[in-house]
Write a protein that holds these residues in place. Sequence first.
Motif, PDB file in Angstrom:
ATOM      1  N   TYR A   1       6.432   6.117  -8.363  1.00  0.00           N
ATOM      2  CA  TYR A   1       5.051   6.563  -8.205  1.00  0.00           C
ATOM      3  C   TYR A   1       4.134   5.562  -8.891  1.00  0.00           C
ATOM      4  CZ  TYR A   1       6.200   8.271 -12.874  1.00  0.00           C
ATOM      5  OH  TYR A   1       6.638   8.369 -14.168  1.00  0.00           O
ATOM      6  N   GLY A   2       2.865   5.649  -8.576  1.00  0.00           N
ATOM      7  CA  GLY A   2       1.880   4.771  -9.206  1.00  0.00           C
ATOM      8  C   GLY A   2       1.499   3.573  -8.373  1.00  0.00           C
ATOM      9  N   GLY A   3       2.069   3.437  -7.180  1.00  0.00           N
ATOM     10  CA  GLY A   3       1.701   2.328  -6.319  1.00  0.00           C
ATOM     11  C   GLY A   3       2.668   1.174  -6.388  1.00  0.00           C
ATOM     12  N   CYS A   4       2.466   0.221  -5.489  1.00  0.00           N
ATOM     13  CA  CYS A   4       3.394  -0.891  -5.321  1.00  0.00           C
ATOM     14  C   CYS A   4       2.973  -2.169  -6.030  1.00  0.00           C
ATOM     15  CB  CYS A   4       3.582  -1.189  -3.832  1.00  0.00           C
ATOM     16  SG  CYS A   4       4.390   0.130  -2.893  1.00  0.00           S
ATOM     17  N   ALA A   5       2.105  -2.060  -7.005  1.00  0.00           N
ATOM     18  CA  ALA A   5       1.739  -3.271  -7.747  1.00  0.00           C
ATOM     19  C   ALA A   5       2.975  -3.854  -8.403  1.00  0.00           C
ATOM     20  CB  ALA A   5       0.688  -2.931  -8.800  1.00  0.00           C
ATOM     21  N   TRP A   6       3.037  -5.187  -8.446  1.00  0.00           N
ATOM     22  CA  TRP A   6       4.227  -5.845  -8.992  1.00  0.00           C
ATOM     23  C   TRP A   6       4.567  -5.317 -10.388  1.00  0.00           C
ATOM     24  CZ3 TRP A   6       5.883  -7.503  -4.758  1.00  0.00           C
ATOM     25  CH2 TRP A   6       5.183  -8.369  -3.902  1.00  0.00           C
ATOM     26  N   SER A   7       3.579  -5.057 -11.183  1.00  0.00           N
ATOM     27  CA  SER A   7       3.823  -4.654 -12.568  1.00  0.00           C
ATOM     28  C   SER A   7       4.361  -3.238 -12.694  1.00  0.00           C
ATOM     29  CB  SER A   7       2.532  -4.785 -13.387  1.00  0.00           C
ATOM     30  OG  SER A   7       1.512  -3.975 -12.823  1.00  0.00           O
TER      31      SER A   7
ATOM     32  N   GLY B   1       7.012 -11.528  -7.831  1.00  0.00           N
ATOM     33  CA  GLY B   1       7.114 -10.576  -6.740  1.00  0.00           C
ATOM     34  C   GLY B   1       7.166 -11.303  -5.409  1.00  0.00           C
ATOM     35  N   VAL B   2       8.107 -10.935  -4.577  1.00  0.00           N
ATOM     36  CA  VAL B   2       8.276 -11.558  -3.276  1.00  0.00           C
ATOM     37  C   VAL B   2       7.710 -10.671  -2.170  1.00  0.00           C
ATOM     38  CG1 VAL B   2       9.973 -12.362  -1.598  1.00  0.00           C
ATOM     39  CG2 VAL B   2      10.316 -12.807  -4.044  1.00  0.00           C
ATOM     40  N   ALA B   3       8.150  -9.427  -2.137  1.00  0.00           N
ATOM     41  CA  ALA B   3       7.706  -8.511  -1.089  1.00  0.00           C
ATOM     42  C   ALA B   3       7.916  -7.082  -1.547  1.00  0.00           C
ATOM     43  CB  ALA B   3       8.465  -8.758   0.217  1.00  0.00           C
ATOM     44  N   ALA B   4       7.081  -6.194  -1.035  1.00  0.00           N
ATOM     45  CA  ALA B   4       7.217  -4.780  -1.363  1.00  0.00           C
ATOM     46  C   ALA B   4       6.819  -3.949  -0.158  1.00  0.00           C
ATOM     47  CB  ALA B   4       6.358  -4.414  -2.568  1.00  0.00           C
ATOM     48  N   ILE B   5       7.344  -2.741  -0.105  1.00  0.00           N
ATOM     49  CA  ILE B   5       7.037  -1.840   0.999  1.00  0.00           C
ATOM     50  C   ILE B   5       6.960  -0.417   0.467  1.00  0.00           C
ATOM     51  CG2 ILE B   5       9.484  -1.586   1.626  1.00  0.00           C
ATOM     52  CD1 ILE B   5       8.539  -1.431   4.586  1.00  0.00           C
ATOM     53  N   TYR B   6       5.944   0.312   0.931  1.00  0.00           N
ATOM     54  CA  TYR B   6       5.829   1.722   0.596  1.00  0.00           C
ATOM     55  C   TYR B   6       6.455   2.505   1.742  1.00  0.00           C
ATOM     56  CZ  TYR B   6       3.883   6.281  -0.468  1.00  0.00           C
ATOM     57  OH  TYR B   6       3.747   7.607  -0.758  1.00  0.00           O
ATOM     58  N   THR B   7       7.477   3.264   1.438  1.00  0.00           N
ATOM     59  CA  THR B   7       8.230   3.909   2.503  1.00  0.00           C
ATOM     60  C   THR B   7       7.464   5.031   3.183  1.00  0.00           C
ATOM     61  OG1 THR B   7       9.290   5.478   0.994  1.00  0.00           O
ATOM     62  CG2 THR B   7      10.394   3.361   1.341  1.00  0.00           C
ATOM     63  N   GLY B   8       6.381   5.488   2.563  1.00  0.00           N
ATOM     64  CA  GLY B   8       5.605   6.564   3.170  1.00  0.00           C
ATOM     65  C   GLY B   8       4.864   6.158   4.430  1.00  0.00           C
ATOM     66  N   ASP B   9       4.327   4.925   4.429  1.00  0.00           N
ATOM     67  CA  ASP B   9       3.560   4.480   5.587  1.00  0.00           C
ATOM     68  C   ASP B   9       3.909   3.052   6.024  1.00  0.00           C
ATOM     69  OD1 ASP B   9       0.464   3.866   3.695  1.00  0.00           O
ATOM     70  OD2 ASP B   9       2.458   2.949   3.591  1.00  0.00           O
TER      71      ASP B   9
ATOM     72  N   TYR C   1      12.078  11.471  -4.882  1.00  0.00           N
ATOM     73  CA  TYR C   1      10.793  11.391  -4.209  1.00  0.00           C
ATOM     74  C   TYR C   1      10.986  11.103  -2.726  1.00  0.00           C
ATOM     75  CZ  TYR C   1       8.643  11.179  -8.823  1.00  0.00           C
ATOM     76  OH  TYR C   1       8.233  11.469 -10.091  1.00  0.00           O
ATOM     77  N   SER C   2      10.123  11.659  -1.915  1.00  0.00           N
ATOM     78  CA  SER C   2      10.238  11.443  -0.471  1.00  0.00           C
ATOM     79  C   SER C   2       9.756  10.054  -0.067  1.00  0.00           C
ATOM     80  CB  SER C   2       9.429  12.502   0.285  1.00  0.00           C
ATOM     81  OG  SER C   2       8.060  12.459  -0.100  1.00  0.00           O
ATOM     82  N   SER C   3       8.814   9.507  -0.806  1.00  0.00           N
ATOM     83  CA  SER C   3       8.303   8.174  -0.500  1.00  0.00           C
ATOM     84  C   SER C   3       8.222   7.376  -1.797  1.00  0.00           C
ATOM     85  CB  SER C   3       6.917   8.251   0.148  1.00  0.00           C
ATOM     86  OG  SER C   3       6.956   8.984   1.358  1.00  0.00           O
ATOM     87  N   ILE C   4       8.713   6.167  -1.744  1.00  0.00           N
ATOM     88  CA  ILE C   4       8.685   5.314  -2.929  1.00  0.00           C
ATOM     89  C   ILE C   4       8.318   3.893  -2.526  1.00  0.00           C
ATOM     90  CG2 ILE C   4      10.430   6.699  -4.098  1.00  0.00           C
ATOM     91  CD1 ILE C   4      12.460   4.446  -3.480  1.00  0.00           C
ATOM     92  N   CYS C   5       8.107   3.067  -3.494  1.00  0.00           N
ATOM     93  CA  CYS C   5       7.922   1.642  -3.247  1.00  0.00           C
ATOM     94  C   CYS C   5       9.237   0.923  -3.519  1.00  0.00           C
ATOM     95  CB  CYS C   5       6.846   1.056  -4.161  1.00  0.00           C
ATOM     96  SG  CYS C   5       5.184   1.569  -3.744  1.00  0.00           S
ATOM     97  N   MET C   6       9.635   0.106  -2.587  1.00  0.00           N
ATOM     98  CA  MET C   6      10.806  -0.749  -2.771  1.00  0.00           C
ATOM     99  C   MET C   6      10.343  -2.194  -2.677  1.00  0.00           C
ATOM    100  SD  MET C   6      13.656   1.096  -0.387  1.00  0.00           S
ATOM    101  CE  MET C   6      14.112   2.817  -0.589  1.00  0.00           C
TER     102      MET C   6
END
Length: 121
Positions: free
Chosen positions: A101-107, A47-55, A29-34
């Motif tokens: 995919y599906g967003g950066c929600a912790w779950s 969950g500590v922190a997350a980032i969506y690489t797309g934006d 995928y070109s953009s993911i959540c890390m």
Amino acid sequence: QVQLVESGGGSVQAGGSLRLSCVVSGYTYSSICMGWFRQAPGKEREGVAAIYTGDDMTYYGDSVKGRFTISHDSAKNTVYLQMHSLKPEDTAMYYCAAVMYGGCAWSNFGNWGQGTQVTVS
């Protein structure tokens, strides 16, 4: 197969800083959540922190807001967690995670690294 390899953990005195790194590979995928999660002995993983690489949209757990910063380097497929003003209660195993995919929600996170220990005394 997605692989995540963390580095940068260690021991630090209260008030100090550490930077964790995680190289993520094996995804198309070109953009993911890390993200970064942590688990202390006897406690649930949080969950500590997350980032969506797309934006570069970022998300933080309440306990680390204002002290931790998540960032990524797409060219290196690497996500970082810069931690400042560390407290003893930040002591935990820190895990890198990714979701395609599906967003950066912790779950949503389902791909995990092996973890790196952070100890604050």
